[in-house]
Design a protein around this motif. Structure first.
Motif, mmCIF file in Angstrom:
data_model
loop_
_atom_site.group_PDB
_atom_site.id
_atom_site.type_symbol
_atom_site.label_atom_id
_atom_site.label_comp_id
_atom_site.label_asym_id
_atom_site.label_seq_id
_atom_site.Cartn_x
_atom_site.Cartn_y
_atom_site.Cartn_z
ATOM 1 N N MET A 43 0.828 -1.212 0.000
ATOM 2 C CA MET A 43 0.000 0.000 0.000
ATOM 3 C C MET A 43 0.863 1.264 0.000
ATOM 4 O O MET A 43 0.473 2.282 -0.569
ATOM 5 N N GLU A 44 2.031 1.211 0.624
ATOM 6 C CA GLU A 44 2.955 2.349 0.548
ATOM 7 C C GLU A 44 3.417 2.540 -0.895
ATOM 8 O O GLU A 44 3.534 3.669 -1.377
ATOM 9 N N THR A 45 3.672 1.425 -1.569
ATOM 10 C CA THR A 45 4.106 1.474 -2.962
ATOM 11 C C THR A 45 3.009 2.067 -3.843
ATOM 12 O O THR A 45 3.284 2.875 -4.738
ATOM 13 N N LEU A 46 1.780 1.687 -3.569
ATOM 14 C CA LEU A 46 0.640 2.233 -4.306
ATOM 15 C C LEU A 46 0.545 3.742 -4.112
ATOM 16 O O LEU A 46 0.387 4.499 -5.074
ATOM 17 N N LEU A 47 0.686 4.194 -2.862
ATOM 18 C CA LEU A 47 0.615 5.620 -2.562
ATOM 19 C C LEU A 47 1.772 6.373 -3.214
ATOM 20 O O LEU A 47 1.581 7.451 -3.786
ATOM 21 N N ALA A 48 2.972 5.812 -3.158
ATOM 22 C CA ALA A 48 4.141 6.439 -3.774
ATOM 23 C C ALA A 48 3.975 6.530 -5.292
ATOM 24 O O ALA A 48 4.328 7.543 -5.907
ATOM 25 N N GLY A 49 3.444 5.487 -5.889
ATOM 26 C CA GLY A 49 3.212 5.501 -7.334
ATOM 27 C C GLY A 49 2.213 6.569 -7.737
ATOM 28 O O GLY A 49 2.403 7.271 -8.736
ATOM 29 N N ALA A 50 1.165 6.708 -6.952
ATOM 30 C CA ALA A 50 0.167 7.745 -7.239
ATOM 31 C C ALA A 50 0.790 9.128 -7.100
ATOM 32 O O ALA A 50 0.558 10.017 -7.925
ATOM 33 N N GLY A 51 1.614 9.306 -6.073
ATOM 34 C CA GLY A 51 2.284 10.586 -5.886
ATOM 35 C C GLY A 51 3.224 10.905 -7.029
ATOM 36 O O GLY A 51 3.252 12.033 -7.536
#
Length: 140
Positions: A43-51
């Motif tokens: 989920m951190e990776t998902l958030l970082a990708g969106a950012g």
């Protein structure tokens, strides 16, 4: 777009994703879930990708507008649901954009275009989360 994700059993709960463009990305779980905290959570990776997706848009829009942008930092904060599925419920995107004589209107427009039209990731996450934005401009 496609990718292949492989579990690395010897590591507990780590996974290695190979993206369609041939890049590797490692993710791991928290120790309380069997992971060893060797890499970011999925989920951190998902958030970082969106950012990264929205920051990319903002820089590209400013450059195409011939503005002298020299830096872009994005601070992302989020909240998740307390129960499963623990989707994001709030995401705040705070842009710190640096450059020479960047007009506030141009930065606001770039953020709005990304938020409303171009950034697939944040628009998709906006289906479950309230996505808000803010910015500051730093003269370089």
């Amino acid at each position: 777009m496609e990718c292949t994700i492989n579990w690395v059993p010897a590591s507990g709960m780590a996974f290695v994703a190979e993206t369609g463009s041939g890049h590797l990305l490692t993710m791991d779980g928290a120790p309380d879930g069997g992971g060893r905290n060797l890499a970011p959570r999925p989920m951190e990776t998902l958030l970082a990708g969106a950012g990264a997706c929205t920051a990319y848009d903002v820089v590209l829009i400013l450059k195409r507008g011939r503005h002298e942008v020299s830096g872009c930092q994005l601070k992302v904060s989020s909240e998740r649901a307390a129960t499963d599925p623990k989707v994001f419920t709030k995401i705040h995107l705070h842009f710190i954009v640096s450059g020479r004589k960047l007009p506030a209107a141009a930065v606001e427009r770039a953020i709005a275009l990304s938020h409303e039209k171009y950034c697939s990731a944040t628009i998709m996450l906006g289906r479950t989360a309230e996505v808000t934005t803010g910015y500051e401009i730093v003269e370089a």
